[in-house]
Design a protein around this motif. Structure first.
Motif, PDB file in Angstrom:
ATOM      1  N   LEU A 157       0.356  -1.001   0.153  1.00  0.00           N
ATOM      2  CA  LEU A 157      -0.253  -0.335   0.161  1.00  0.00           C
ATOM      3  C   LEU A 157       1.118   1.487  -0.318  1.00  0.00           C
ATOM      4  O   LEU A 157       0.285   2.045  -0.547  1.00  0.00           O
ATOM      5  CB  LEU A 157      -1.180  -0.112   0.934  1.00  0.00           C
ATOM      6  CG  LEU A 157      -2.141   1.101   1.046  1.00  0.00           C
ATOM      7  CD1 LEU A 157      -3.054   0.965   0.028  1.00  0.00           C
ATOM      8  CD2 LEU A 157      -2.701   0.854   2.481  1.00  0.00           C
ATOM      9  N   VAL A 158       2.054   1.599   1.104  1.00  0.00           N
ATOM     10  CA  VAL A 158       2.566   2.440   1.203  1.00  0.00           C
ATOM     11  C   VAL A 158       3.405   2.778  -0.482  1.00  0.00           C
ATOM     12  O   VAL A 158       3.942   3.354  -0.656  1.00  0.00           O
ATOM     13  CB  VAL A 158       3.414   2.691   2.378  1.00  0.00           C
ATOM     14  CG1 VAL A 158       4.244   3.729   2.225  1.00  0.00           C
ATOM     15  CG2 VAL A 158       2.613   2.305   3.625  1.00  0.00           C
ATOM     16  N   SER A 159       4.637   1.658  -0.293  1.00  0.00           N
ATOM     17  CA  SER A 159       5.429   1.944  -1.525  1.00  0.00           C
ATOM     18  C   SER A 159       4.334   2.898  -3.341  1.00  0.00           C
ATOM     19  O   SER A 159       5.422   3.161  -3.783  1.00  0.00           O
ATOM     20  CB  SER A 159       6.165   0.375  -1.662  1.00  0.00           C
ATOM     21  OG  SER A 159       5.277  -0.140  -2.390  1.00  0.00           O
ATOM     22  N   GLY A 202      -2.500   6.255  -4.541  1.00  0.00           N
ATOM     23  CA  GLY A 202      -2.557   5.743  -3.545  1.00  0.00           C
ATOM     24  C   GLY A 202      -3.891   4.646  -4.874  1.00  0.00           C
ATOM     25  O   GLY A 202      -3.547   3.931  -3.549  1.00  0.00           O
ATOM     26  N   VAL A 203      -4.321   5.476  -5.010  1.00  0.00           N
ATOM     27  CA  VAL A 203      -5.634   4.430  -6.270  1.00  0.00           C
ATOM     28  C   VAL A 203      -4.326   3.075  -6.143  1.00  0.00           C
ATOM     29  O   VAL A 203      -4.285   1.525  -6.613  1.00  0.00           O
ATOM     30  CB  VAL A 203      -5.828   4.737  -7.399  1.00  0.00           C
ATOM     31  CG1 VAL A 203      -6.353   3.339  -8.811  1.00  0.00           C
ATOM     32  CG2 VAL A 203      -6.532   5.795  -7.428  1.00  0.00           C
ATOM     33  N   ALA A 204      -3.202   3.399  -7.171  1.00  0.00           N
ATOM     34  CA  ALA A 204      -1.758   2.005  -7.288  1.00  0.00           C
ATOM     35  C   ALA A 204      -1.784   1.394  -5.821  1.00  0.00           C
ATOM     36  O   ALA A 204      -1.518   0.380  -6.272  1.00  0.00           O
ATOM     37  CB  ALA A 204      -0.546   2.699  -8.176  1.00  0.00           C
ATOM     38  N   LEU A 207      -5.061  -1.176  -5.533  1.00  0.00           N
ATOM     39  CA  LEU A 207      -4.855  -1.871  -6.024  1.00  0.00           C
ATOM     40  C   LEU A 207      -3.754  -3.216  -6.407  1.00  0.00           C
ATOM     41  O   LEU A 207      -4.373  -4.390  -5.964  1.00  0.00           O
ATOM     42  CB  LEU A 207      -4.240  -1.218  -8.085  1.00  0.00           C
ATOM     43  CG  LEU A 207      -4.268  -2.422  -9.486  1.00  0.00           C
ATOM     44  CD1 LEU A 207      -6.002  -2.860  -9.187  1.00  0.00           C
ATOM     45  CD2 LEU A 207      -3.846  -1.651 -10.424  1.00  0.00           C
ATOM     46  N   ASN A 208      -3.037  -2.377  -5.574  1.00  0.00           N
ATOM     47  CA  ASN A 208      -1.630  -4.537  -5.333  1.00  0.00           C
ATOM     48  C   ASN A 208      -2.021  -4.765  -3.934  1.00  0.00           C
ATOM     49  O   ASN A 208      -1.955  -6.182  -4.548  1.00  0.00           O
ATOM     50  CB  ASN A 208      -0.054  -3.318  -4.869  1.00  0.00           C
ATOM     51  CG  ASN A 208       0.029  -2.719  -5.341  1.00  0.00           C
ATOM     52  OD1 ASN A 208       0.774  -3.324  -6.950  1.00  0.00           O
ATOM     53  ND2 ASN A 208       1.504  -2.116  -6.040  1.00  0.00           N
ATOM     54  N   VAL A 209      -2.851  -4.314  -3.042  1.00  0.00           N
ATOM     55  CA  VAL A 209      -3.445  -5.299  -1.695  1.00  0.00           C
ATOM     56  C   VAL A 209      -4.699  -6.115  -2.483  1.00  0.00           C
ATOM     57  O   VAL A 209      -4.477  -7.216  -2.405  1.00  0.00           O
ATOM     58  CB  VAL A 209      -3.834  -4.518  -0.789  1.00  0.00           C
ATOM     59  CG1 VAL A 209      -3.982  -4.751   0.318  1.00  0.00           C
ATOM     60  CG2 VAL A 209      -2.472  -3.260  -0.404  1.00  0.00           C
TER      61      VAL A 209
END
Lengths: 113, 231
Positions: free
Chosen positions: A50-52, A83-85, A88-90
């Motif tokens: 989320l953070v990266s 933030g959206v990405a 999406l990762n999570v």
């Protein structure tokens, strides 16, 4: 095993498999998931995923602003996109296996361990 | 590293890297030297390590994984040795520096891009547009997918770095508590045992975290390479 006079090897294999599962039922259940450590690894991954993406978004926005002298705009835009990405990762990490099969992202739906 | 190290710009970090590399090589060399059919303890340990990574690479990447097995093996044991060496007193955990972890992560990232371009060619870029999405959303979706892709080396490096730093900061804090409490007199001396006990428990936790982070780094490398070799 000295009493094993059954001629069919298949039966012995089946009983051996059953015995192995009886001895270590946990290991047998976890093997398809890719090893015992993977669940713990999954938990540890979610936060950084989320953070990266947000970090990358902010860095890109900052860089583009610096380069094109458009001070706040790229930073605002790319923070949102980052933030959206991150979300999406999570989502790729935690979505059910059934949805992984039909997914078509750049990771081909295999973000999960 | 003293005067000599300063003049060579050689700090503890590269020294511990060399120590880690030598330890891994020595473990494999000494372990496998007997090459017995029925392995001894050290040889069995070396074979288990080999099998563990080999299975991980082949199961995750597929048959092509055999080509990447040496890379994943090196990566896993370098990080594992680095994490565990950092737990020794007077030692230094080189994996707690973002420069080191980012370099490792960028190496994995660049390798996966090169393999993708080689295997998939121009189709690699088609992955940035999710199939089946409306064309009107492309200006929004493509930057998000690119950001998501670019966040991989960052998350890979930050995870390892943050976990190692957090572990060592916790050791430091509880050790400092012991010293502070010991300054309080007789009762302080008694209470000061508490942080020491906590530090012992933390050492067990750090042994788990060290192995887990090396494992996560290696398995993510395998996952990225699987996507790269997928047709």
């Amino acid at each position: 095993m000295d009493k094993d006079t059954d001629p069919s090897g298949e039966s012995f294999d089946r009983r051996l498999k059953a015995a192995r599962e009886r001895i270590e039922p946990r290991a047998a259940a976890q093997r398809p998931a890719g090893g015992g450590m993977s669940d713990l690894g999954l938990v540890l991954r979610a936060g950084t995923e989320l953070v990266s993406a947000l970090v990358v978004g902010v860095a890109m926005g900052w860089g583009l602003d610096h380069w094109l002298h458009a001070r706040p705009w790229f930073l605002i835009l790319f923070s949102l996109l980052g933030g959206v990405a991150g979300v999406l990762n999570v989502w790729r990490l935690v979505r059910p296996e059934a949805m992984n099969a039909e997914a078509n992202g750049p990771d081909n739906g295999s973000g999960r361990i | 590293m003293g005067v000599i190290g300063e003049s060579l710009r050689f700090s503890q970090s590269p020294m511990m890297m060399i120590v880690a590399a030598i330890l891994v090589l020595a473990f494999l060399y000494v372990g496998m030297r007997p090459a017995a059919v029925v392995p001894g303890r050290l040889q069995a340990a070396a074979e288990i390590c080999y099998d563990f990574i080999h299975n991980m690479a082949v199961d995750t990447i597929g048959p092509e994984g055999r080509a990447f097995f040496p890379f994943v093996f090196t990566l896993f044991f370098f990080i594992l040795a680095g994490n565990y060496l950092g737990l020794l007193p007077f030692s230094f955990a080189f994996t707690s520096h973002i420069a080191v972890t980012l370099a490792l992560a960028l190496m994995v990232f660049c390798l996966s891009i090169i393999v993708s371009l080689k295997v998939q060619g121009a189709r690699f870029f088609a992955h940035f547009m999710p199939a089946g999405a409306p064309k009107a959303l492309a200006p929004l979706l493509i930057p998000i997918e690119i950001l998501s892709f670019l966040s991989r080396p960052v998350s890979l490096s930050i995870r390892l770095f943050a976990n190692m730093v957090a572990g060592h900061v916790m050791f430091d804090m509880f050790a400092a508590f012991t010293i502070m409490l010991a300054g309080l007199g007789f009762f302080g001396d008694i209470i000061a045992v508490g942080p020491v006990v906590i530090n012992i428990a933390l050492m067990a936790l750090e042994l788990l975290v060290g192995a887990l982070q090396a494992y996560v780094f290696a398995i993510l490398t395998c996952i990225y390479l699987r996507e790269a070799v997928a047709h």
